[in-house]
Write a protein that holds these residues in place. Sequence first.
Motif, short mmCIF file in Angstrom:
data_model
loop_
_atom_site.label_atom_id
_atom_site.label_comp_id
_atom_site.label_asym_id
_atom_site.label_seq_id
_atom_site.Cartn_x
_atom_site.Cartn_y
_atom_site.Cartn_z
N PRO A 13 0.81 -1.23 0.00
CA PRO A 13 0.00 0.00 0.00
C PRO A 13 0.84 1.27 0.00
O PRO A 13 0.60 2.19 -0.78
CB PRO A 13 -0.84 -0.13 1.28
N GLY A 14 1.83 1.34 0.89
CA GLY A 14 2.68 2.52 0.94
C GLY A 14 3.53 2.67 -0.30
O GLY A 14 3.73 3.79 -0.81
N PHE A 15 4.02 1.55 -0.83
CA PHE A 15 4.82 1.59 -2.05
C PHE A 15 4.01 2.12 -3.23
O PHE A 15 4.49 2.94 -4.01
CB PHE A 15 5.36 0.20 -2.37
N PHE A 19 4.65 5.34 -5.45
CA PHE A 19 4.81 5.12 -6.89
C PHE A 19 3.90 6.05 -7.69
O PHE A 19 4.33 6.69 -8.66
CB PHE A 19 4.50 3.66 -7.22
N TRP A 20 2.63 6.15 -7.28
CA TRP A 20 1.69 7.02 -7.99
C TRP A 20 2.13 8.48 -7.93
O TRP A 20 2.05 9.20 -8.92
CB TRP A 20 0.29 6.88 -7.40
N PRO A 47 -2.30 6.24 5.52
CA PRO A 47 -3.54 6.75 4.89
C PRO A 47 -4.18 5.75 3.93
O PRO A 47 -5.42 5.69 3.84
CB PRO A 47 -3.06 8.01 4.14
N VAL A 48 -3.35 4.98 3.22
CA VAL A 48 -3.91 4.02 2.26
C VAL A 48 -4.63 2.90 2.99
O VAL A 48 -5.77 2.53 2.64
CB VAL A 48 -2.79 3.44 1.36
N VAL A 89 -7.22 3.22 -4.06
CA VAL A 89 -7.19 4.24 -3.01
C VAL A 89 -5.88 5.01 -3.05
O VAL A 89 -5.85 6.24 -2.89
CB VAL A 89 -7.40 3.59 -1.63
N GLY A 90 -4.77 4.30 -3.27
CA GLY A 90 -3.47 4.96 -3.37
C GLY A 90 -3.44 5.97 -4.51
O GLY A 90 -2.88 7.06 -4.38
#
Length: 237
Positions: A13-15, A19-20, A47-48, A89-90
Amino acid sequence: MENLISTIVFVLPGFMLYFWIQMMGVNPVVKHTTIEFGALSAIAWFPVVISSLYIMGLYRTPISNLDELTKASKEIWFLVEFMALSVVVGFIIACLYVWILYPMQVGLVNVARRISKKAKLSLASSVWEEVFLRNDRQVVGVAKLGSMKPDMIGSMHKVARPFEPKRAFKLLYMDHCKLIVEKYEVPIKEIFTDIDSGVNIFIYDIKEYELADKKYRKELEESEKENVSNPSDTAIS
């Protein structure tokens, strides 16, 4: 298997959010080390995951702690839903950050820099990105450092991104652009100087170039019409 589950739940999720954000053009000044990248991914994880679990809690049993998350992640369908939702979501959070939060962040930093009498920061992380990665048409000339006569002139088509190994770009219509620039003396608007590689990149005034290009095409069209209306005499046997 546990490593895969941990990666999907606690790393991906954090990655993906990081990335986005980078894909949308917010890049760091220098390439992050592995430790820095891990720390940023960990911060972006919250947050994700919180948003994803909240959405999943609307149609599943709500999850409120890490133990419940770890237990639920043993279900294959939960992992699939969680992974797919985290990617979406990300992306949404990245859009909000790039469009709203990042300009606000830079604005607040510039207020502090202005108070301390420092030059303000640009929204772009590097001069290369500031000059060449805008969504604008550019006609450029490339010359060696110290020379004001470009070795090649063309319309810029492809440009290297900030962290590519070499700064390169692709030029189109080189002969035509050179003809227009030299014949109508299109003025130089900006000069990008790469001191390390010893190269000057002249950025021509695109408005003046377009006017000169229209003038050239009009003159060419009139010349062709004149040749058609006044053909040369030919002998008929």
